[in-house]
Design a protein around this motif. Sequence first.
Motif, PDB file in Angstrom:
ATOM      1  N   LEU A 961       0.667 -40.903  -7.844  1.00  0.00           N
ATOM      2  CA  LEU A 961       2.047 -40.453  -7.641  1.00  0.00           C
ATOM      3  C   LEU A 961       2.153 -39.574  -6.394  1.00  0.00           C
ATOM      4  O   LEU A 961       3.107 -39.682  -5.617  1.00  0.00           O
ATOM      5  N   ARG A 962       1.158 -38.741  -6.215  1.00  0.00           N
ATOM      6  CA  ARG A 962       1.170 -37.831  -5.061  1.00  0.00           C
ATOM      7  C   ARG A 962       1.086 -38.605  -3.747  1.00  0.00           C
ATOM      8  O   ARG A 962       1.753 -38.285  -2.766  1.00  0.00           O
ATOM      9  N   ASP A 963       0.274 -39.663  -3.736  1.00  0.00           N
ATOM     10  CA  ASP A 963       0.030 -40.410  -2.495  1.00  0.00           C
ATOM     11  C   ASP A 963       0.941 -41.625  -2.339  1.00  0.00           C
ATOM     12  O   ASP A 963       0.708 -42.469  -1.471  1.00  0.00           O
ATOM     13  N   ASP A 964       1.958 -41.758  -3.223  1.00  0.00           N
ATOM     14  CA  ASP A 964       2.922 -42.868  -3.147  1.00  0.00           C
ATOM     15  C   ASP A 964       2.245 -44.227  -3.191  1.00  0.00           C
ATOM     16  O   ASP A 964       2.559 -45.139  -2.414  1.00  0.00           O
ATOM     17  N   LYS A 965       1.314 -44.427  -4.123  1.00  0.00           N
ATOM     18  CA  LYS A 965       0.608 -45.710  -4.264  1.00  0.00           C
ATOM     19  C   LYS A 965       1.457 -46.637  -5.139  1.00  0.00           C
ATOM     20  O   LYS A 965       1.237 -46.776  -6.352  1.00  0.00           O
ATOM     21  N   ILE A 966       2.449 -47.249  -4.509  1.00  0.00           N
ATOM     22  CA  ILE A 966       3.417 -48.071  -5.244  1.00  0.00           C
ATOM     23  C   ILE A 966       2.735 -49.255  -5.938  1.00  0.00           C
ATOM     24  O   ILE A 966       2.960 -49.513  -7.128  1.00  0.00           O
ATOM     25  N   ASP A 967       1.887 -49.982  -5.209  1.00  0.00           N
ATOM     26  CA  ASP A 967       1.240 -51.176  -5.772  1.00  0.00           C
ATOM     27  C   ASP A 967       0.356 -50.812  -6.950  1.00  0.00           C
ATOM     28  O   ASP A 967       0.349 -51.514  -7.978  1.00  0.00           O
ATOM     29  N   ASP A 968      -0.407 -49.723  -6.825  1.00  0.00           N
ATOM     30  CA  ASP A 968      -1.309 -49.333  -7.907  1.00  0.00           C
ATOM     31  C   ASP A 968      -0.532 -48.867  -9.134  1.00  0.00           C
ATOM     32  O   ASP A 968      -0.920 -49.151 -10.273  1.00  0.00           O
ATOM     33  N   LEU A 969       0.569 -48.154  -8.918  1.00  0.00           N
ATOM     34  CA  LEU A 969       1.389 -47.715 -10.056  1.00  0.00           C
ATOM     35  C   LEU A 969       2.040 -48.918 -10.739  1.00  0.00           C
ATOM     36  O   LEU A 969       2.127 -48.972 -11.973  1.00  0.00           O
ATOM     37  N   SER A 970       2.491 -49.894  -9.953  1.00  0.00           N
ATOM     38  CA  SER A 970       3.059 -51.122 -10.538  1.00  0.00           C
ATOM     39  C   SER A 970       1.999 -51.871 -11.340  1.00  0.00           C
ATOM     40  O   SER A 970       2.270 -52.393 -12.426  1.00  0.00           O
ATOM     41  N   ARG A 971       0.776 -51.913 -10.809  1.00  0.00           N
ATOM     42  CA  ARG A 971      -0.311 -52.583 -11.530  1.00  0.00           C
ATOM     43  C   ARG A 971      -0.608 -51.855 -12.841  1.00  0.00           C
ATOM     44  O   ARG A 971      -0.858 -52.479 -13.877  1.00  0.00           O
ATOM     45  N   MET A 972      -0.602 -50.534 -12.802  1.00  0.00           N
ATOM     46  CA  MET A 972      -0.847 -49.745 -14.019  1.00  0.00           C
ATOM     47  C   MET A 972       0.204 -50.074 -15.078  1.00  0.00           C
ATOM     48  O   MET A 972      -0.114 -50.262 -16.255  1.00  0.00           O
ATOM     49  N   TYR A 973       1.470 -50.166 -14.646  1.00  0.00           N
ATOM     50  CA  TYR A 973       2.536 -50.506 -15.595  1.00  0.00           C
ATOM     51  C   TYR A 973       2.320 -51.906 -16.174  1.00  0.00           C
ATOM     52  O   TYR A 973       2.424 -52.108 -17.388  1.00  0.00           O
ATOM     53  N   MET A 974       2.012 -52.890 -15.294  1.00  0.00           N
ATOM     54  CA  MET A 974       1.837 -54.274 -15.770  1.00  0.00           C
ATOM     55  C   MET A 974       0.654 -54.406 -16.723  1.00  0.00           C
ATOM     56  O   MET A 974       0.672 -55.216 -17.640  1.00  0.00           O
ATOM     57  N   LEU A 975      -0.376 -53.600 -16.515  1.00  0.00           N
ATOM     58  CA  LEU A 975      -1.546 -53.669 -17.394  1.00  0.00           C
ATOM     59  C   LEU A 975      -1.262 -53.055 -18.755  1.00  0.00           C
ATOM     60  O   LEU A 975      -1.666 -53.598 -19.791  1.00  0.00           O
ATOM     61  N   TYR A 976      -0.583 -51.920 -18.773  1.00  0.00           N
ATOM     62  CA  TYR A 976      -0.405 -51.192 -20.031  1.00  0.00           C
ATOM     63  C   TYR A 976       0.883 -51.567 -20.776  1.00  0.00           C
ATOM     64  O   TYR A 976       1.007 -51.265 -21.958  1.00  0.00           O
ATOM     65  N   HIS A 977       1.824 -52.212 -20.087  1.00  0.00           N
ATOM     66  CA  HIS A 977       3.077 -52.558 -20.745  1.00  0.00           C
ATOM     67  C   HIS A 977       2.904 -53.504 -21.938  1.00  0.00           C
ATOM     68  O   HIS A 977       3.534 -53.303 -22.982  1.00  0.00           O
TER      69      HIS A 977
END
Length: 1421
Positions: A961-977
Amino acid sequence: MCSDTIIEYEQGCRCLETGVSKLTRILEEETSEKPFSREQYLEYYTTIYNMCIQENPHNYSQRLYHKYHDIVEHYANETVLPCIQQKDAVYLLRELSRKWDHYKVFVKWLSHFFTYLERSFISYRNYPSLLEVAMKSFRDLVYLEVQASAKDVVMALINKEREGGEIERELLKNIVDIVVQSGIGTMERYEKDFEMFLLEDTASYYSRKASSWIQEDSCPEYMIKSEESLKKEKERVTHYLHSTTEPKLVEIVQEKLLVSVAKQLLEKEHLCALLRDDKMDDLSRMYRLFNPIPNGLELVAKAFRLHVTSEGNALIKQAQDSATTGSMEGQVLVGKIIDLHDKYMVVKLLDYISDKDLFAEFYRKKLARRLLFDRKVNDEHERSMLTKLKGQHGGQFTSKMECMLTDMALAKENQKGFEGSLTEKPGGIDLAVTVLNTGFWPSYKTSTDLNLPREMVECVDAFNSYYGSKTTKRKLSWIYSLGTCHVIGRFDSKPIELVLFTYQAVVLCLFNNTERLTYQEIIEQLKLSHEDLVRVLHSLSCSKYKILNKEPASKSISSTDVFELNTKFTDKMRRIKVPLPPVDDRKKVVEDVDKDRSYAIDACIVRIMKSRKVLLHQQLVSECVEQLSRMFKPDVKMIKKRIEELISREYLERDTKNPNTFKYGFNTDAKDSPPSLLLSSQKMYRETIIDFEQGCKCLEAGVSELKRILEEETTSETLIDPKQYLELYTTIYNMCIQKHPHDYSQRLYNKYRDIVEHYAKKTVLPSIQQKHDEYLLRELSRRWGHYKVFVKWLSHFFNYLERFFIPQRNHSSLLEVAMKSFRDRVYLEVQVNAKDVVIALIHKEREGEQIDRELLKNVLDVFVQSGMGTIERYKEDFEMFLLEETESYYARKASRWIQECSCPEYMIKSEESLKKEKERVTHYLHSSTESKLVEIVQDVLLVSVEKHLLEKEHSGCSALLRDDKIDDLSRMYMLYHPIPKGLEPVADAFRVHVTREGNALIKQAQDAAANGSFVEAQLLVGKIIDLYEKYMVYVMGCFKNHAFFHKALKEAFEVFCNKKVGGSYGPELLANFCDSLFKKSGNDKLSDEAMEATIDNVVKLLDYISDKDIFAEFYRKKLARRLLFDHHKVNKEHETSMITKLKRQQGGQYTSKMEGMVTDMQLAKEFQKGFKGSLTKKPGGIDLAVTVLTTIHWPSYKKSTDLNLPREMVQCVEAFNSYYQSITTARKLSWIYSLGTCHVIGSFDPKPIELVLSTYQAVVLCLFNDTERLTCQEIIEQLNLSHEDLVRVLISLSCAKYRILNKEPASKSIATTDVFEFNSKFTDTMRRIKVSIPPPSMEEREKVVEDVDRDRRYAIDACIVRIMKSRKVLPHQQLVSQCAEQLSRMFKPDIKMIKKRIEDLMARDYLERDAEDHHIFKYVA
């Protein structure tokens, strides 16, 4: 409301009668006066209420009910009815409508007085309601007296309107409403008293009109009038009749204007004329009029049919007459019929042809000629025609025609191959051959005996040789009658190329060797038929091109004629085509179709009887006619003849008891029946008995052959020979249908089991057991494929057993027996080893190696199929072990990856692993495994390490979140959703991070405030909004707008948005931010788009503020200052937008005062304009502007009624008071001088300066017009100002930036002994200066909080009473929790305060404790 004194019945009635008399008077006078004030209404209501709740014998509920009945009856009988009876005609209706309105108002107010009686007494006793009593009284006393007269007047008005007169539709609507309401919930009165007479009158009226119009008007004019009449009747229903009348009214108008005259209307040659003259609008109108009528279109359609038939017959008659005179009109007939068809409706013309089979045969002959002889054929058009025919009449209709086109395409390929195979031209001739399939083309005469010239024989032999080398299965028959030849005729004048048919060319070639030939010699040499030769010789000697000379020179050919080559023949063309006279083959086509129809009738009869078994003669004929009529119009006599034929061939038989009944009796010996009726021409039944051993020998021979083919796996013998198959099938069939004891069905069933078990145990299993590892799987897959083929063929042999014996005995099917044998004999022996090898291969693939996926798919298919319709074997024998291995494998991977990889790298590997496992399911695992496999991978790779993964230092969720890693945050959501509760820890980590960032902002502002800098506090809200926008992007994008993250964001912002910064809480900071924002917008520093976006964010941010009421109060104070002091800079659109958005989110009550403030400012401008217009001169010589405010809308201000104003100001106040009292006496003015501003000219020694002051400042300075020095105490005494206000004024005038007064002593504070004098030497660079007053002390903020606390006490009281009023009885804890829940929408309630308010309400007798349980409260009404 409750009174301790008893109200007697007479006393209460006197009070009530006073109210009734007043109400009657007001209704009669029809004044705009409101009948009752709130106090009067409450008096009447309370009187009746108390009379109803008094204890017996003073409970007058029953008597009051009767009193209500008497009052409404008296009003109806004595006031309403007499007024109506005095009127007549339309005045009667107007008075009835007026008195009906009065009666409704009278009943409405009376019902308000008796509300308690309605709610308690009437509902309890199940009496008619007050409204029912009132309606019944009006119906019985008024309506029934006047309804007959009113009905007659209404009818007269409706007739007047029908004749074009103007009437009051609204009046009629009111009268009809009275009739409907008099039914008291039903339509009975309306239907009996009005509608019935209306319908009778309507029928009579339109019957007269119809008889008049039908004589006077043309058909179009009549229809226009009818359509207009229907439209107007529907409008009457819309404007004043009840909606239920419409269908009845329309039906009567249709009956009288259309149905009753339909025959007369259509038989006046009207319809024919409309069709003839293309009157599209009139025809459309006719359809619209008759379509809604049941069976209304039948007469129109009949007239239409007769007209079209007459036009079509006229075309036929014209063509027939032309044919008798030798004209070619018949050739253009179809075109004219198509034009006629196009004119009346675009339907497929072939639909109108009854004999579609005859069309198909003629079309096929014409198509053949086009394909063979016409090079201009357009394949696309031909195929388009066939496609449309196929779509309309089915594939069987066009199958031969489609194959003819295919033949032509294949013929081109054949020709190309033939030309490529030639080394030289056969016979020196360019030969082109078209090979046709006999079954598709029309039947042509073959000419195998024709004697061809030598050159042609060489051509035929060459093509026969080529074709024989390509196929041996098809035999060529040459049809010379369809051939064409290009021959060079060497005539004396010039050579000419002759385009001839083969027969013509053969005849002419005879004259290469001789000059003269007789007819008989030609026929002997060529062996042509007499008919063909006559046509050929006629074309060569008697037609346009006379290539042969004939003796005698007649137009006919005889057997004695002599022919010789005409060497002198010539023509202007270098190439000529010599046609043959046409052959009339229509008779032959009809004969062929009749023969096909016989077969079609036979097939149809057998098909019907095969399904119905027994059928009456008439039913059989009618069903046969119905089915065949789709293709041709069957002749009933022909059907009966075919039935007799089928009876003689033993397909049918008559019932012995009833000769008119037929039974189906299929005879397999019938040899002369058409092929379409027989499944096989071979006789399957044998009269000799087949022994079981004999049959088994035959069967074992076939099984051995099948095994050999499977073992050798040769491509040339992969299929059983059809003869051998038929022999095996017939043997088993005959062994099953033999009579007991030779019926071997059961033994054959057992034999089948023995065969498959033997094959599985002795052939399949040993070959598999010899292999290991991957070779074992390959052999298992290979043997499984063999076994399926073996079982498939065996099931074909035993097909009769499957169809008849097995269902009767309820035995397991042959497939089930085979699968069970394989499972028990093979699968159970090898499945453990196979499972281990499959799992080992999967492990290899997971490690990145290549494996044979198709092999695994085949092997796992064995596991699935061995479940016999279920997947239990697959689950127990394979899936369970696979899942265990998967869990173990990924547990090892997870423990290693979590140590070695960063969070993004770990998620990439996890995502890839999940993707590959899903691919495995797609390629070879069963689909049911996917969910379990994915669940295990998710649990091991994601769930078990989620906390560790999210908290990873430098790469966890917070770092992303601090480093604005949009792709990694989207991947985290897709994995855990997809994981149940998988997103909760992610959302929690998100909440913690946002809270941390928000708290950092708060801490930064708090530290700055502690150091005396309030700049950070002023910028804080803007930073929080930026923070909100930043993380809302994550919520909407990376986290797909999921509710968990909205909740996390809300919880995070609620934590730091409600913290205190520099003595101010969140609500005040937000209000201050809004104030600053709107002041900027007034200066046009922000664009409208930016302003709207910021307002949206502020409103959203308010959701996170717990004390929304405090924000509202602070915002209201700031808004007031902007409206009063910065009104010239206020952007009204932005202010209104903010209030609208707050209202939408928090409700109307939240913003009602703010909206009132904005409205006040608008009204104040109107007041000021009126005040200026009323002045003849300036009061006190001053330009006065007054803003009138409504007290309840604005914040509370200190009223200054005792302030001693200068004389000029007093004159201004008195002038405005005088104007305001002339405008309204209902409102009282209170002057708030603390909010006023004054523009004063200060006459200083250097120069005069305009001073912009508050009213208090101006009043103080005005004192120095009369004196030079004043003490603080003297100023207080002269002005009557409070000490606090004067101190602030004097500081602004003597101790601040502009020192207009000199003070002694010259200190920064003000004391009562200080002396002030006017500073005549004061000057400034500006010509106008604004002298500001110091802002109020912190006490004002505390006062706002105190006011809000007071309002909260009222809100808590109201909430408690509201809850208890609805619940009556409630435990203490529930009451507190419900109250806290309801109040939390506006502020965070203090539980102690709620408990304190409960005690206060108990002291005020709103609540009481339960006598038995002190934790339970009761509501005291």
